[in-house]
Structure formats: C-alpha cells, structure tokens
Write a protein that holds these residues in place. Structure first.
Motif, PDB file in Angstrom:
ATOM      1  N   GLU A 153      -0.657 -11.899  -6.249  1.00  0.00           N
ATOM      2  CA  GLU A 153      -0.483 -10.700  -5.533  1.00  0.00           C
ATOM      3  C   GLU A 153       0.862 -10.230  -6.096  1.00  0.00           C
ATOM      4  O   GLU A 153       1.135  -8.939  -5.843  1.00  0.00           O
ATOM      5  CB  GLU A 153      -0.291 -11.154  -3.945  1.00  0.00           C
ATOM      6  CG  GLU A 153      -1.879 -11.148  -3.497  1.00  0.00           C
ATOM      7  CD  GLU A 153      -1.619 -11.546  -1.862  1.00  0.00           C
ATOM      8  OE1 GLU A 153      -0.676 -11.409  -1.144  1.00  0.00           O
ATOM      9  OE2 GLU A 153      -2.674 -12.177  -1.342  1.00  0.00           O
ATOM     10  N   SER A 177      -3.332   0.273  -2.825  1.00  0.00           N
ATOM     11  CA  SER A 177      -3.431  -0.946  -1.884  1.00  0.00           C
ATOM     12  C   SER A 177      -3.866  -2.001  -2.803  1.00  0.00           C
ATOM     13  O   SER A 177      -4.582  -2.060  -3.807  1.00  0.00           O
ATOM     14  CB  SER A 177      -4.241  -0.589  -1.130  1.00  0.00           C
ATOM     15  OG  SER A 177      -5.601  -0.782  -1.195  1.00  0.00           O
ATOM     16  N   ILE A 178      -3.224  -3.274  -2.243  1.00  0.00           N
ATOM     17  CA  ILE A 178      -3.535  -4.440  -2.769  1.00  0.00           C
ATOM     18  C   ILE A 178      -4.474  -5.519  -1.908  1.00  0.00           C
ATOM     19  O   ILE A 178      -4.104  -5.423  -0.749  1.00  0.00           O
ATOM     20  CB  ILE A 178      -2.162  -5.280  -2.959  1.00  0.00           C
ATOM     21  CG1 ILE A 178      -1.307  -4.625  -4.081  1.00  0.00           C
ATOM     22  CG2 ILE A 178      -2.565  -6.816  -3.481  1.00  0.00           C
ATOM     23  CD1 ILE A 178       0.284  -5.277  -4.103  1.00  0.00           C
ATOM     24  N   GLN A 179      -5.520  -6.011  -2.545  1.00  0.00           N
ATOM     25  CA  GLN A 179      -6.520  -6.784  -1.841  1.00  0.00           C
ATOM     26  C   GLN A 179      -6.752  -8.061  -2.468  1.00  0.00           C
ATOM     27  O   GLN A 179      -6.680  -8.201  -3.648  1.00  0.00           O
ATOM     28  CB  GLN A 179      -7.584  -6.032  -1.789  1.00  0.00           C
ATOM     29  CG  GLN A 179      -7.458  -4.733  -0.812  1.00  0.00           C
ATOM     30  CD  GLN A 179      -7.434  -4.696   0.673  1.00  0.00           C
ATOM     31  OE1 GLN A 179      -7.733  -5.824   1.271  1.00  0.00           O
ATOM     32  NE2 GLN A 179      -6.599  -3.995   1.174  1.00  0.00           N
ATOM     33  N   ARG A 180      -6.641  -9.232  -1.683  1.00  0.00           N
ATOM     34  CA  ARG A 180      -7.186 -10.633  -2.466  1.00  0.00           C
ATOM     35  C   ARG A 180      -8.771 -10.453  -2.827  1.00  0.00           C
ATOM     36  O   ARG A 180      -9.391  -9.969  -2.185  1.00  0.00           O
ATOM     37  CB  ARG A 180      -6.985 -11.641  -1.442  1.00  0.00           C
ATOM     38  CG  ARG A 180      -5.277 -11.939  -1.110  1.00  0.00           C
ATOM     39  CD  ARG A 180      -4.987 -13.105  -0.439  1.00  0.00           C
ATOM     40  NE  ARG A 180      -5.549 -14.191  -0.898  1.00  0.00           N
ATOM     41  CZ  ARG A 180      -5.034 -14.818  -2.212  1.00  0.00           C
ATOM     42  NH1 ARG A 180      -4.007 -14.204  -2.751  1.00  0.00           N
ATOM     43  NH2 ARG A 180      -5.476 -16.114  -2.428  1.00  0.00           N
ATOM     44  N   ASP A 181      -8.931 -11.065  -3.908  1.00  0.00           N
ATOM     45  CA  ASP A 181     -10.106 -11.095  -4.387  1.00  0.00           C
ATOM     46  C   ASP A 181     -10.670 -12.441  -4.115  1.00  0.00           C
ATOM     47  O   ASP A 181      -9.993 -13.417  -3.403  1.00  0.00           O
ATOM     48  CB  ASP A 181     -10.514 -10.773  -5.818  1.00  0.00           C
ATOM     49  CG  ASP A 181      -9.688 -12.062  -6.611  1.00  0.00           C
ATOM     50  OD1 ASP A 181      -9.379 -12.933  -6.349  1.00  0.00           O
ATOM     51  OD2 ASP A 181      -9.725 -11.491  -7.942  1.00  0.00           O
ATOM     52  N   GLU A 184       0.877  -1.085  -0.057  1.00  0.00           N
ATOM     53  CA  GLU A 184      -0.160   0.056  -0.070  1.00  0.00           C
ATOM     54  C   GLU A 184       0.923   1.210  -0.003  1.00  0.00           C
ATOM     55  O   GLU A 184       1.913   1.237   0.423  1.00  0.00           O
ATOM     56  CB  GLU A 184      -0.999   0.042   1.185  1.00  0.00           C
ATOM     57  CG  GLU A 184      -0.419  -0.017   2.396  1.00  0.00           C
ATOM     58  CD  GLU A 184      -1.469   0.070   3.664  1.00  0.00           C
ATOM     59  OE1 GLU A 184      -0.935   0.585   4.676  1.00  0.00           O
ATOM     60  OE2 GLU A 184      -2.501  -0.293   3.554  1.00  0.00           O
ATOM     61  N   ALA A 188      -5.887 -11.038  -7.155  1.00  0.00           N
ATOM     62  CA  ALA A 188      -5.541  -9.960  -6.495  1.00  0.00           C
ATOM     63  C   ALA A 188      -6.180  -8.575  -7.174  1.00  0.00           C
ATOM     64  O   ALA A 188      -6.098  -8.811  -8.388  1.00  0.00           O
ATOM     65  CB  ALA A 188      -4.146  -9.779  -6.094  1.00  0.00           C
TER      66      ALA A 188
END
Length: 83
Positions: free
Chosen positions: A61, A29-33, A10, A38
């Motif tokens: 990711e 920012s990186i979020q998992r789906d 992030e 990602a």
C-alpha cells in the motif's frame, strides 16, 4: 492554492474549461489485492461518461500511495481541482 493530503488513499478531481469544451474527471483509489499487494485504480474521462479504467499493481500500500501522490501532484499542475 489547494492543500494535497499527506497520505491520500483516494481522490476525485475535475477539470472544467468551457472555452475549450473540456469537461474532464480523474478518480484514483487504492485497494488491497488477494496476494498481499495493492492496486491503484484509476478512472478518467469526460464528465457524464463511464470513462476509461486502469489498474496498476504495486508491492504494498505504501508504494501505491506514493504513486497516487505523484499522479495527484501532476494532475493538479495540469489544472485539475478537487471535486
């Protein structure tokens, strides 16, 4: 010169230029789906507003982190600084 983290997940950047009346922010920012991939979430705009939002889907990711790092280097070259 600012040091960019090796594997950022992030970042919050700002660019303030009072002479040009430019008060900008850029957040990533990186979020998992839900499907094992990602999402790179990007939000930008004028400081004090909600700004715009963009979601970029990536296979994993690692790919999202590479995209975030690339964007981070580009934004720092454009005059953004860590908030």
């Amino acid at each position: 010169m600012e040091q960019i983290p090796l594997f950022p997940v992030e970042a919050r950047l700002t660019r303030i230029d009072a002479a040009r009346n430019a008060w900008r922010f850029y957040e990533m920012s990186i979020q998992r789906d839900l499907f094992g991939g990602a999402v790179l979430i990007r939000r930008w705009g004028r400081i004090g507003t909600a700004g715009r939002l963009r979601l970029d889907l990536h296979v994993n990711e690692g790919a999202a982190a590479n995209a975030l790092s690339r964007l981070l280097r580009f934004k720092v070259r454009r005059g953004y600084r860590w908030a």
